[in-house]
Design a protein around this motif. Structure first.
Motif, mmCIF file in Angstrom:
data_model
loop_
_atom_site.group_PDB
_atom_site.id
_atom_site.type_symbol
_atom_site.label_atom_id
_atom_site.label_comp_id
_atom_site.label_asym_id
_atom_site.label_seq_id
_atom_site.Cartn_x
_atom_site.Cartn_y
_atom_site.Cartn_z
ATOM 1 N N ARG A 102 -4.457 1.928 -2.949
ATOM 2 C CA ARG A 102 -4.999 1.321 -1.720
ATOM 3 C C ARG A 102 -6.454 0.932 -1.888
ATOM 4 O O ARG A 102 -6.888 -0.086 -1.362
ATOM 5 C CB ARG A 102 -4.835 2.287 -0.551
ATOM 6 C CG ARG A 102 -3.372 2.511 -0.226
ATOM 7 C CD ARG A 102 -3.179 3.404 0.975
ATOM 8 N NE ARG A 102 -1.775 3.763 1.089
ATOM 9 C CZ ARG A 102 -1.286 4.591 1.995
ATOM 10 N NH1 ARG A 102 -2.098 5.151 2.874
ATOM 11 N NH2 ARG A 102 0.007 4.875 2.023
ATOM 12 N N GLY A 158 0.795 -1.227 0.000
ATOM 13 C CA GLY A 158 0.000 0.000 0.000
ATOM 14 C C GLY A 158 0.825 1.273 0.000
ATOM 15 O O GLY A 158 0.272 2.366 0.116
ATOM 16 N N GLY A 190 -8.640 18.071 3.591
ATOM 17 C CA GLY A 190 -8.970 19.114 4.546
ATOM 18 C C GLY A 190 -9.041 20.475 3.887
ATOM 19 O O GLY A 190 -8.943 20.615 2.662
ATOM 20 N N ILE A 232 -7.759 10.650 -2.906
ATOM 21 C CA ILE A 232 -7.931 9.213 -2.640
ATOM 22 C C ILE A 232 -6.693 8.487 -3.164
ATOM 23 O O ILE A 232 -6.228 8.786 -4.270
ATOM 24 C CB ILE A 232 -9.168 8.685 -3.403
ATOM 25 C CG1 ILE A 232 -10.436 9.405 -2.941
ATOM 26 C CG2 ILE A 232 -9.304 7.172 -3.268
ATOM 27 C CD1 ILE A 232 -11.634 9.181 -3.853
ATOM 28 N N TYR A 275 -7.861 24.420 3.273
ATOM 29 C CA TYR A 275 -6.577 25.131 3.129
ATOM 30 C C TYR A 275 -6.845 26.585 2.726
ATOM 31 O O TYR A 275 -6.475 27.033 1.655
ATOM 32 C CB TYR A 275 -5.658 24.418 2.114
ATOM 33 C CG TYR A 275 -6.326 24.018 0.825
ATOM 34 C CD1 TYR A 275 -6.428 24.899 -0.251
ATOM 35 C CD2 TYR A 275 -6.889 22.753 0.680
ATOM 36 C CE1 TYR A 275 -7.055 24.539 -1.423
ATOM 37 C CE2 TYR A 275 -7.529 22.381 -0.489
ATOM 38 C CZ TYR A 275 -7.599 23.283 -1.536
ATOM 39 O OH TYR A 275 -8.235 22.919 -2.705
HETATM 40 P P1 HAM Z 1 -2.080 12.755 1.546
HETATM 41 O O1 HAM Z 1 -2.706 12.331 2.821
HETATM 42 O O2 HAM Z 1 -0.634 13.017 1.544
HETATM 43 O O3 HAM Z 1 -2.883 14.043 1.068
HETATM 44 O O4 HAM Z 1 -2.409 11.671 0.446
HETATM 45 C C1 HAM Z 1 -3.728 11.263 0.193
HETATM 46 C C2 HAM Z 1 -3.797 9.753 0.001
HETATM 47 O O5 HAM Z 1 -2.859 9.336 -0.992
HETATM 48 C C3 HAM Z 1 -3.416 8.949 1.240
HETATM 49 O O6 HAM Z 1 -4.498 8.829 2.130
HETATM 50 C C4 HAM Z 1 -3.046 7.606 0.613
HETATM 51 O O7 HAM Z 1 -4.222 6.865 0.363
HETATM 52 C C5 HAM Z 1 -2.424 8.009 -0.714
HETATM 53 N N1 HAM Z 1 -0.952 7.965 -0.608
HETATM 54 C C6 HAM Z 1 -0.107 8.890 -0.109
HETATM 55 N N2 HAM Z 1 1.173 8.476 -0.201
HETATM 56 C C7 HAM Z 1 1.145 7.249 -0.778
HETATM 57 C C8 HAM Z 1 2.140 6.288 -1.164
HETATM 58 N N3 HAM Z 1 3.444 6.517 -0.992
HETATM 59 N N4 HAM Z 1 1.731 5.123 -1.735
HETATM 60 C C9 HAM Z 1 0.415 4.881 -1.934
HETATM 61 N N5 HAM Z 1 -0.562 5.748 -1.617
HETATM 62 C C10 HAM Z 1 -0.215 6.917 -1.044
HETATM 63 C C11 HAM Z 1 -2.619 14.719 -0.088
HETATM 64 O O8 HAM Z 1 -1.916 14.307 -0.970
HETATM 65 C C12 HAM Z 1 -3.408 16.013 -0.202
HETATM 66 N N6 HAM Z 1 -3.046 16.674 -1.494
HETATM 67 C C13 HAM Z 1 -4.891 15.744 -0.126
HETATM 68 C C14 HAM Z 1 -5.696 17.001 -0.236
HETATM 69 C C15 HAM Z 1 -6.351 17.438 -1.326
HETATM 70 N N7 HAM Z 1 -5.887 17.893 0.725
HETATM 71 C C16 HAM Z 1 -6.635 18.874 0.269
HETATM 72 N N8 HAM Z 1 -6.899 18.621 -0.994
#
Ligand code: HAM
Length: 428
Positions: free
Chosen positions: A314, A123, A289, A310, A291
């Protein structure tokens, strides 16, 4: 003879092969369909940006920017990075294209690869995929947060994601958060000796991140720390209370989690995460969230914003753990031709069948009839269309149904009609 070293995919990257790719496409298609019913439209963003965009938006001291970005010098010496996420790019595009002049809230969605140099595990990949949505505009009404969460949970329900849990929190604003952070820092200094090395360091750099700690020996200490919910300013408290009413109004189940602070610096007020079944330690399928200061920070007009991303890898893993399979229509007709004299007719009829929407396999070179029947079987074809010299002369083709080996003769128009009728019964 020199042995050639096999080239493999880079660690943390992977190929998504059929039939899995069908599940990916179906999930992404479902997201588009659901998001469009909520008035969101697709935005396509660059995969790389100026490094500074991410440093300023996500924060230079965060793990994502400090340790995980793929950053390199371009040929003109400028520093560029593969995007670790897309919210920063959406905010940049919003400013660059003057989208603040558009009527109402600007609702955008995106999907595609993101890059973070994390330690790969189930994941967690270095190239992973997100489906995200962002809402930018003048209003920070909690109804906007609630509608984004409703849309997210509607999508998860529609695709049958199991045991989803939505966690929400408010981390305050630029007025109340700094006071809380200072209070937290003081409390953490008092218990510093009982904390691990990472948390000790974070007391000074980013005390909120201590709340994220998964270390078993730190849990009882963290439980005793002051909670942000007791230190929100009146406006933030009201915003969070209204959000919770809005969620109830929409029948969305959630749990409050005061430790949900998220790892990116741009958040204010609402933060949330969704977890799902079958994923082990990397069980967050979505994070997001509010911003509200980000666009301004990047040089734009004061603008409110909220969104989520999303993790598609996963979601697919979780669906597959739940044995989700798609029944694919597969190969409908295998066209078997006999010799060079029958080949032109085979080419023509294959095109006619494909134009009518059937999946067709046409042999690229001559093959013994028995062998081609065997291949049709192994490819999972439902029918073999036999084109021999008699068929070419009469204009009537023999269609063999592989399930029961029944054979019938058709003219080409009758053939299509028959296949369409049969297809309706079998999902072709
Ligand atoms: P984040 O929590 O860093 O938020 O990533 C969102 C989702 O991306 C995580 O819950 C996870 O499911 C997936 N994810 C993150 N890193 C990995 C990885 N290395 N491998 C697989 N899946 C991964 C953001 O990216 C923000 N831009 C979300 C957001 C949008 N907030 C406001 N607008």
């Amino acid at each position: 003879m020199t042995e050639k070293k096999q080239i493999r995919a880079i660690k943390g990257t992977r190929d998504i092969l059929p039939p899995d790719s069908a599940l990916w496409n179906w999930f992404e298609r479902s997201a588009r369909e659901v998001f469009e019913t909520y008035g969101f439209r697709d935005i396509r963003l660059p995969i790389f940006e100026q490094t500074d965009l991410f440093a300023r938006s996500i924060g230079a001291d965060t793990d994502v920017v400090g340790k995980e970005m793929y950053t390199f010098e371009d040929r003109d010496d400028s520093s560029i990075s593969l995007r670790p996420e897309a919210t920063a790019s959406v905010a940049r595009a919003y400013i660059e294209h003057g989208m603040h002049t558009l009527p109402g809230n600007v609702k955008l969605y995106y999907m595609g690869p993101m890059f973070r140099r994390e330690r790969p595990q189930k994941g967690r990949y270095r190239q992973f995929y997100q489906v995200g949505a962002e809402i930018l505009g003048q209003s920070d009404a909690p109804a906007i947060d609630a509608e984004a969460l409703e849309m997210l949970m509607v999508l998860f329900e529609r695709v049958g994601l199991a045991q989803t849990k939505l966690y929400v929190n408010s981390i305050g604003c630029k007025d109340c958060r700094p006071k809380y952070v200072e209070l937290l820092r003081e409390e953490l200094r008092n218990v510093k000796d009982k904390l691990g090395a990472d948390s000790q360091r974070r007391i000074e750099t980013n005390p909120l991140r201590v709340l994220d700690s998964k270390l078993p020996e730190e849990q009882s200490i963290i439980e005793e720390l002051p909670r942000i919910s007791d230190h929100l300013c009146e406006a933030c408290r009201q915003h969070f209370a209204t959000l919770q009413q809005e969620l109830s109004l929409r029948g969305i189940a959630y749990e409050q989690n005061w430790r949900l602070v998220r790892g990116l610096d741009y958040y204010t007020r609402t933060t949330f995460e969704v977890t799902a079944a079958g994923l082990g330690s990397q069980n967050a399928v979505c994070g997001g969230g509010r911003y509200d200061g980000l666009v301004e920070l990047l040089g734009g007009h004061p603008t409110k914003g909220i969104g989520f991303a999303i993790g598609t890898d996963r979601v697919i893993l979780s669906l597959q753990e739940g044995e989700k399979r798609l029944s694919m229509p597969g190969l409908a007709v295998f066209v078997a031709w006999m010799n060079s004299a029958t080949y032109p007719t085979a080419v023509k009829i294959a095109r006619t069948l494909r134009d009518a929407g059937f999946s067709v396999e046409l042999l690229p070179e001559e093959m013994k009839f028995k062998k081609s029947l065997g291949l049709a079987d192994r490819l999972g074809a439902r029918y073999v269309l036999i084109i021999g010299e008699d068929e070419v002369a009469s204009g009537n083709f023999t269609l063999k149904r592989l399930s029961d080996r029944e054979q019938k003769k058709f003219s080409d128009s009758a053939l299509i009609e028959y296949l369409q009728l049969e297809g309706r019964g079998s999902g072709a």
